[in-house]
Design a protein around this motif. Structure first.
Motif, PDB file in Angstrom:
ATOM      1  N   ARG A 218     -31.086 -35.328  15.833  1.00  0.00           N
ATOM      2  CA  ARG A 218     -31.269 -33.956  16.304  1.00  0.00           C
ATOM      3  C   ARG A 218     -30.605 -33.861  17.539  1.00  0.00           C
ATOM      4  O   ARG A 218     -30.938 -34.673  18.643  1.00  0.00           O
ATOM      5  CB  ARG A 218     -32.490 -33.581  16.278  1.00  0.00           C
ATOM      6  CG  ARG A 218     -32.712 -32.110  17.187  1.00  0.00           C
ATOM      7  CD  ARG A 218     -32.239 -31.147  16.323  1.00  0.00           C
ATOM      8  NE  ARG A 218     -32.966 -29.752  16.771  1.00  0.00           N
ATOM      9  CZ  ARG A 218     -32.341 -28.687  16.140  1.00  0.00           C
ATOM     10  NH1 ARG A 218     -31.412 -28.693  15.192  1.00  0.00           N
ATOM     11  NH2 ARG A 218     -32.599 -27.370  16.650  1.00  0.00           N
TER      12      ARG A 218
ATOM     13  N   ARG B  62     -42.497 -39.930  24.782  1.00  0.00           N
ATOM     14  CA  ARG B  62     -43.581 -39.571  23.673  1.00  0.00           C
ATOM     15  C   ARG B  62     -43.507 -40.360  22.590  1.00  0.00           C
ATOM     16  O   ARG B  62     -44.362 -40.818  21.682  1.00  0.00           O
ATOM     17  CB  ARG B  62     -43.481 -37.847  23.310  1.00  0.00           C
ATOM     18  CG  ARG B  62     -44.667 -37.515  22.479  1.00  0.00           C
ATOM     19  CD  ARG B  62     -44.644 -35.910  22.635  1.00  0.00           C
ATOM     20  NE  ARG B  62     -43.232 -35.520  22.091  1.00  0.00           N
ATOM     21  CZ  ARG B  62     -42.685 -34.372  22.707  1.00  0.00           C
ATOM     22  NH1 ARG B  62     -43.413 -33.947  23.623  1.00  0.00           N
ATOM     23  NH2 ARG B  62     -41.810 -34.040  22.304  1.00  0.00           N
TER      24      ARG B  62
ATOM     25  N   LYS C  78     -54.603 -38.098  15.245  1.00  0.00           N
ATOM     26  CA  LYS C  78     -54.444 -36.543  15.772  1.00  0.00           C
ATOM     27  C   LYS C  78     -53.460 -36.530  16.968  1.00  0.00           C
ATOM     28  O   LYS C  78     -52.436 -35.791  16.735  1.00  0.00           O
ATOM     29  CB  LYS C  78     -55.755 -36.110  16.109  1.00  0.00           C
ATOM     30  CG  LYS C  78     -55.738 -34.828  16.244  1.00  0.00           C
ATOM     31  CD  LYS C  78     -57.237 -34.225  16.305  1.00  0.00           C
ATOM     32  CE  LYS C  78     -57.301 -32.931  16.464  1.00  0.00           C
ATOM     33  NZ  LYS C  78     -58.668 -32.400  16.485  1.00  0.00           N
TER      34      LYS C  78
ATOM     35  N   GLU D 278     -49.804 -34.556  16.507  1.00  0.00           N
ATOM     36  CA  GLU D 278     -49.382 -33.494  17.064  1.00  0.00           C
ATOM     37  C   GLU D 278     -48.034 -33.736  17.963  1.00  0.00           C
ATOM     38  O   GLU D 278     -47.278 -32.824  18.203  1.00  0.00           O
ATOM     39  CB  GLU D 278     -50.590 -33.176  18.325  1.00  0.00           C
ATOM     40  CG  GLU D 278     -51.758 -32.736  17.776  1.00  0.00           C
ATOM     41  CD  GLU D 278     -52.805 -32.320  18.413  1.00  0.00           C
ATOM     42  OE1 GLU D 278     -52.922 -32.726  19.511  1.00  0.00           O
ATOM     43  OE2 GLU D 278     -53.915 -31.673  18.045  1.00  0.00           O
TER      44      GLU D 278
ATOM     45  N   ILE E 288     -45.214 -32.998  15.524  1.00  0.00           N
ATOM     46  CA  ILE E 288     -44.992 -31.865  15.437  1.00  0.00           C
ATOM     47  C   ILE E 288     -44.186 -31.099  16.597  1.00  0.00           C
ATOM     48  O   ILE E 288     -43.028 -30.665  16.378  1.00  0.00           O
ATOM     49  CB  ILE E 288     -46.105 -30.804  14.946  1.00  0.00           C
ATOM     50  CG1 ILE E 288     -46.824 -31.110  13.712  1.00  0.00           C
ATOM     51  CG2 ILE E 288     -45.800 -29.291  15.323  1.00  0.00           C
ATOM     52  CD1 ILE E 288     -47.946 -30.493  13.543  1.00  0.00           C
ATOM     53  N   GLN E 289     -44.557 -31.609  17.792  1.00  0.00           N
ATOM     54  CA  GLN E 289     -43.863 -31.257  18.896  1.00  0.00           C
ATOM     55  C   GLN E 289     -42.345 -31.668  19.011  1.00  0.00           C
ATOM     56  O   GLN E 289     -41.577 -30.945  19.516  1.00  0.00           O
ATOM     57  CB  GLN E 289     -44.826 -31.487  20.230  1.00  0.00           C
ATOM     58  CG  GLN E 289     -44.181 -30.957  21.379  1.00  0.00           C
ATOM     59  CD  GLN E 289     -44.217 -29.384  21.747  1.00  0.00           C
ATOM     60  OE1 GLN E 289     -45.011 -28.947  21.167  1.00  0.00           O
ATOM     61  NE2 GLN E 289     -43.399 -29.256  22.480  1.00  0.00           N
TER      62      GLN E 289
ATOM     63  N   GLY F  44     -40.047 -29.780  17.049  1.00  0.00           N
ATOM     64  CA  GLY F  44     -39.837 -28.456  17.429  1.00  0.00           C
ATOM     65  C   GLY F  44     -39.998 -27.475  16.249  1.00  0.00           C
ATOM     66  O   GLY F  44     -40.979 -27.595  15.302  1.00  0.00           O
ATOM     67  N   GLY F  45     -39.286 -26.348  15.976  1.00  0.00           N
ATOM     68  CA  GLY F  45     -39.570 -25.426  14.896  1.00  0.00           C
ATOM     69  C   GLY F  45     -39.624 -25.870  13.622  1.00  0.00           C
ATOM     70  O   GLY F  45     -40.607 -25.540  12.962  1.00  0.00           O
ATOM     71  N   VAL F  46     -38.721 -26.672  13.140  1.00  0.00           N
ATOM     72  CA  VAL F  46     -39.030 -27.292  11.724  1.00  0.00           C
ATOM     73  C   VAL F  46     -40.357 -28.174  11.633  1.00  0.00           C
ATOM     74  O   VAL F  46     -40.755 -28.002  10.542  1.00  0.00           O
ATOM     75  CB  VAL F  46     -37.907 -28.328  11.329  1.00  0.00           C
ATOM     76  CG1 VAL F  46     -36.570 -27.301  11.062  1.00  0.00           C
ATOM     77  CG2 VAL F  46     -37.688 -29.418  12.516  1.00  0.00           C
TER      78      VAL F  46
ATOM     79  N   MET G 163     -43.033 -26.963  12.196  1.00  0.00           N
ATOM     80  CA  MET G 163     -43.887 -26.019  12.070  1.00  0.00           C
ATOM     81  C   MET G 163     -43.840 -25.483  10.731  1.00  0.00           C
ATOM     82  O   MET G 163     -44.629 -24.487  10.274  1.00  0.00           O
ATOM     83  CB  MET G 163     -43.896 -24.863  13.025  1.00  0.00           C
ATOM     84  CG  MET G 163     -44.340 -24.925  14.464  1.00  0.00           C
ATOM     85  SD  MET G 163     -46.017 -25.463  14.504  1.00  0.00           S
ATOM     86  CE  MET G 163     -46.834 -24.038  14.152  1.00  0.00           C
ATOM     87  N   THR G 164     -43.350 -26.125   9.726  1.00  0.00           N
ATOM     88  CA  THR G 164     -42.853 -25.557   8.395  1.00  0.00           C
ATOM     89  C   THR G 164     -43.640 -26.075   7.255  1.00  0.00           C
ATOM     90  O   THR G 164     -43.912 -27.537   7.593  1.00  0.00           O
ATOM     91  CB  THR G 164     -41.341 -25.686   8.122  1.00  0.00           C
ATOM     92  OG1 THR G 164     -41.033 -26.890   7.891  1.00  0.00           O
ATOM     93  CG2 THR G 164     -40.595 -24.547   9.050  1.00  0.00           C
TER      94      THR G 164
ATOM     95  N   SER H 136     -46.125 -31.873   8.734  1.00  0.00           N
ATOM     96  CA  SER H 136     -46.924 -31.013   8.929  1.00  0.00           C
ATOM     97  C   SER H 136     -48.214 -31.719   7.887  1.00  0.00           C
ATOM     98  O   SER H 136     -49.373 -31.513   8.136  1.00  0.00           O
ATOM     99  CB  SER H 136     -46.712 -29.678   8.760  1.00  0.00           C
ATOM    100  OG  SER H 136     -46.223 -29.355   7.445  1.00  0.00           O
TER     101      SER H 136
ATOM    102  N   HIS I  69     -49.676 -34.474   9.303  1.00  0.00           N
ATOM    103  CA  HIS I  69     -50.718 -34.149  10.337  1.00  0.00           C
ATOM    104  C   HIS I  69     -51.886 -33.648   9.668  1.00  0.00           C
ATOM    105  O   HIS I  69     -53.172 -34.049   9.877  1.00  0.00           O
ATOM    106  CB  HIS I  69     -50.118 -33.216  11.352  1.00  0.00           C
ATOM    107  CG  HIS I  69     -51.030 -32.985  12.350  1.00  0.00           C
ATOM    108  ND1 HIS I  69     -51.641 -33.691  13.256  1.00  0.00           N
ATOM    109  CD2 HIS I  69     -51.491 -31.736  12.735  1.00  0.00           C
ATOM    110  CE1 HIS I  69     -52.422 -32.993  14.140  1.00  0.00           C
ATOM    111  NE2 HIS I  69     -52.119 -32.000  13.815  1.00  0.00           N
ATOM    112  N   LYS I  70     -51.717 -32.974   8.600  1.00  0.00           N
ATOM    113  CA  LYS I  70     -52.927 -32.407   8.245  1.00  0.00           C
ATOM    114  C   LYS I  70     -53.899 -33.406   7.246  1.00  0.00           C
ATOM    115  O   LYS I  70     -55.040 -33.515   7.308  1.00  0.00           O
ATOM    116  CB  LYS I  70     -52.781 -31.238   6.931  1.00  0.00           C
ATOM    117  CG  LYS I  70     -52.280 -30.008   7.870  1.00  0.00           C
ATOM    118  CD  LYS I  70     -52.004 -28.963   7.024  1.00  0.00           C
ATOM    119  CE  LYS I  70     -50.301 -28.964   6.513  1.00  0.00           C
ATOM    120  NZ  LYS I  70     -50.060 -27.702   5.864  1.00  0.00           N
TER     121      LYS I  70
END
Ligand SMILES: Cc1cc2nc3c(=O)[nH]c(=O)nc-3n(C[C@H](O)[C@H](O)[C@H](O)COP(=O)(O)OP(=O)(O)OC[C@H]3O[C@@H](n4cnc5c(N)ncnc54)[C@H](O)[C@@H]3O)c2cc1C
Lengths: 401, 363
Positions: free
Chosen positions: B255, B271, B315, B319, B322-323, B326-328, B330-331, B337, B340-341
């Protein structure tokens, strides 16, 4: 220095509280309680917008001549506090918080007359078309192209993460009108007076909480009028920077919402048995965690109060970035606390019960219904409106100067 | 000391891994989760063929006599592929309780569970506070030559689909905990099925004077049964963490923003480093604790360290992933995601990290 609010403000507080107790419909209240994002459920949110408009209270942060309330800063703070106490849905930021103030500041007379009334009365909802698949943090690299043709522009390209574009009837966007010189110098700011131009297509994206909130927007030889341009051609970057002040700084205090989350968490803790005896509210570890969170939220509230009172803290060039960073991270911490309190009771995916007006009973309490979607959705707060990594870079540049 | 998997365990990992690569890629998994099927019957069949359903049970019971390490070996791959089949519920928990119980009924149900002919669910959670076993309040009241159950159990994986359910309840008010068997279709069961945030089929089940049979002899093994299930669940979480680290690193290398890969920004690079440290730390504790458990030396504190660390670090890794996206990130479309769940779900069950870390702190 003087901390006191004038005594007549108590009457104002009572008037606001009374209105909030009587004016919202049950559906609007339900939407407020079921808001699991900074973006409230659309339909009820717009209904509430209209009620506030009719009362004359929809835009407290606007100048009075454009429909603002003319309230003092204390009145605005009281309004925000009562708003949250009543658990009402927050109004959507794009129209009243972003494009409205922008047009007031730098729109043409014609643009003001044409657009401000619909922004104020809620007839119009504006989507924000900045980000693109390859341009997020580096927004200046955007490539959605607009080529002048007679009185129009012809747009080709796409936008992404456009919040609620599937509900919008208008849209403001940044397009590339020149590839010469520095990247920032070839960008133009456009208002689209509709979102159903031929060659324009909007597709919702499902988020990690299972709900459609953001969208993709595609333009293929899409012809739109040049009269929607704000500022000069190729000067859109400075227009966008101007708008950003409103987006990040915002007229809205976040601390009342955060305090409300803490109240809900405290209540849940008082109703939750601690594995170490008593309820969680009696548990020293919970108290310590809650204490840290609430103290940080208190500091944010102090910072916000100083800022709205006109203290010099708000003139700090890093103010918007500090505000955004603190606020977004506290939303995440508060929602993390809520989701952890729900524990296994937050594990059910209850999209149907979450819908406003649903007749599906939630499996557990309303707290458990919203805590996990709120936690999941709030992972975005440190990403949008300029990620927190980017904000910290901006803040760092102002340290020591 | 030797903490490596044995050749046999590596072979098992290889076989299960190849199968999952081929038939359980993320898109297939998402289709499954969105379908009306609670899980894949063909994957379950395949697990039976690999011997996974019979693996943890002793040879006298008709099982394959596998160890906890055997289970950990393939459970990491379950985590990597976000497997939604109810292995823990049906085999490690309900199956294990049946295997410890006396009597023909238990033996018959165990045989069905091992062959894949029937799924038996495990009902333990009662929601808030049940991290501490003391707070389990469901009571089994003696009635005739059996018992009746009253109360509600939550988050019963495969609870709506199971042919029978093993329920943890107190033998009489304030009495000791025991396991009780309820067959599907027994009167007095009100079942509400749902899908969990991590894509699994679960149910809340209200029992109202429901006839149940005690699984005599199983209660003594309760600690051991739960301990093993927790270790294997942590292995799944560690597998998910590993997947997130590599997916996120790959993304950050490709990216680009400001003309360079985002992995070149120090904030992102550090990170990624923290994610790798977290994963490595959690995996080390997993492997070490597994070895302790296999040699019969894992105490409650060791398990609390494992569960607490895996929950907390998992966890943090989710997190961070996801950070970094970026935007993707969150989908629903991206796997990130969903990992993470799954990590959130692993953390919440059987007491979350703050519960377990506090127990560690109690010394
Ligand atoms: C819920 C939500 C709502 C949104 N609503 C809108 C909307 O209405 N309209 C709109 O136009 N956009 C919207 N956005 C888009 C948002 O502004 C972008 O997601 C954001 O700018 C980040 O861009 P990106 O997603 O491409 O991530 P990237 O820019 O690819 O960033 C990925 C990661 O790299 C990091 N990174 C990038 N550059 C640097 C750097 N220089 N230094 C350190 N770290 C860096 C980021 O911090 C992030 O962690 C929304 C996004 C979300 C998640």
């Amino acid at each position: 220095m003087n901390i006191d609010f004038a005594p007549e403000l108590e009457a104002f507080r009572a008037e606001v509280a009374e209105f909030f107790a009587t004016a919202p419909t049950p559906a609007i209240r339900e939407a407020g309680r079921k808001t699991t994002s900074v973006f409230a459920p659309f339909k009820e949110c717009q209904e509430w917008h209209r009620i506030l408009f009719e009362k004359g209270w929809v835009a407290p942060h606007w100048p009075e001549e454009y429909g603002g309330t003319g309230w003092s800063v204390e009145q605005r703070f009281i309004f925000a506090e009562e708003y949250r106490k009543a658990d009402l849905p927050p109004l959507l930021p794009q129209s009243l918080g972003m494009v409205g103030p922008l047009l007031i500041d730098i729109g043409t007379q014609e643009q003001k007359e044409r657009y401000l009334p619909g922004i104020l009365n809620g007839d119009d909802f504006w989507a924000q078309g900045y980000s693109e698949p390859n341009s997020g943090s580096d927004l200046a690299s955007l490539s959605c192209r607009a080529v002048p043709d007679g009185d129009d522009y012809i747009i080709n390209g796409s936008k992404i993460w456009t919040t609620y574009a599937h509900h919008a009837n208008r849209m403001f966007l940044l397009v590339r009108t020149s590839t010469e010189g520095k990247k920032q110098q070839g960008i133009t700011f456009l208002l689209l007076d509709r979102v159903d131009y031929p060659g324009m297509e909007i597709r919702p994206i499902i988020g990690l909480d299972g709900c459609p909130e953001q969208c993709e927007v595609f333009f293929e030889d899409c012809r739109v009028p040049q009269s929607g341009r704000v500022g000069a051609e190729n000067d859109g970057w400075s227009v966008a920077k101007h708008l950003l002040k409103h987006e990040r700084g915002g007229g809205n205090a976040a601390s009342p919402t955060l305090m409300r989350y803490c109240e809900r968490a405290r209540q849940a803790a008082a109703e939750t048995l601690s594995p170490f005896g008593g309820t969680l509210a009696d548990d020293p570890v919970f108290q310590r965690d809650m204490g840290e969170l609430e103290a940080d939220i208190a500091s944010l509230a102090h910072f916000e109060k100083l800022a709205i009172s006109g203290h010099e803290i708000a003139n700090d060039p890093a103010f918007p970035s500090m505000n955004k960073t603190m606020n977004s991270e506290l939303v995440q911490r508060a929602s993390t606390m809520m989701a952890e309190l729900s524990g296994v009771d937050g594990m059910a995916r209850q999209l149907e019960a979450l819908r406003v007006g649903s007749n599906v009973e939630p499996l557990g309490s309303e707290f458990d219904l919203i805590s996990m979607p709120l936690y999941l959705n709030s992972r975005a707060t440190t990403i949008y409106a300029g990620s927190n990594e980017v904000q910290r870079d901006l803040i760092a540049r102002t340290v020591g100067s | 000391m030797d903490f490596r998997f044995t050749d046999e365990q590596e072979m098992l990992r290889d076989g299960v891994g190849k199968f999952l690569e081929k038939s359980y890629d993320f898109d297939t998994r998402q289709k499954l989760v969105r379908s009306d099927d609670p899980w894949s019957a063909s994957a379950w069949e395949q697990f039976a063929e690999f011997g996974l359903l019979a693996l943890p049970f002793s040879e006298e019971r008709g099982g394959l006599g596998g160890s906890v390490t055997d289970c950990v070996a393939f459970a990491e791959l379950f985590g990597k592929h976000l497997v939604v089949e109810p292995y823990a519920s049906a085999i490690l928990l309900a199956g294990a309780a049946l295997a410890e119980a006396d009597g023909d009924a238990a033996a018959a149900w165990l045989e069905k569970a091992m062959s894949g002919e029937a799924v038996v669910a495990f009902a333990y959670e009662e929601g808030r506070g049940t991290a501490a076993r003391d707070l389990i309040s469901m009571v089994a009241t003696p009635s005739g030559d059996g018992f009746t159950l009253s109360g509600e159990k939550r988050l019963v994986h495969a609870g709506a689909e199971a042919a029978a359910i093993v329920v943890v309840a107190r033998k009489g008010e304030g009495g000791p905990l025991g396991f009780f068997l309820v067959e599907a279709g027994t009167k007095g069961c009100d079942t509400r099925q749902y899908t969990t945030v991590d894509g699994r089929s679960a149910a809340n089940i209200r029992f109202d004077g429901t006839p149940a049979e005690e699984l005599v002899g199983a209660a003594d093994a309760m600690d051991a049964i739960l301990a093993k299930a927790v270790i294997v669940q942590c292995a799944e979480a560690v597998g998910a963490m590993g997947a997130l680290v590599s997916i996120t690193a790959d993304y950050a290398m490709t990216r680009k923003q400001f003309g360079v890969p985002i992995a070149t920004f120090q904030a992102v690079a550090h990170r990624l480093a923290d994610m790798k440290i977290a994963y490595t730390k959690a995996r080390a504790t997993l492997i070490y604790t597994t070895a302790l458990a296999e040699s019969g030396q894992a105490g409650p504190r060791d398990l609390a360290i494992l569960k607490g660390q895996t929950g907390k670090l998992g966890k943090a890794v989710g997190e961070a992933a996801i950070q970094t996206h970026g935007g993707v990130g969150m989908t629903d479309e991206l796997s990130v995601s969903h990992y993470h769940k799954r990590l959130l779900a692993c953390d919440a069950q059987f007491g979350d990290h703050s519960y377990h870390l506090r127990r560690v702190g109690q010394g």
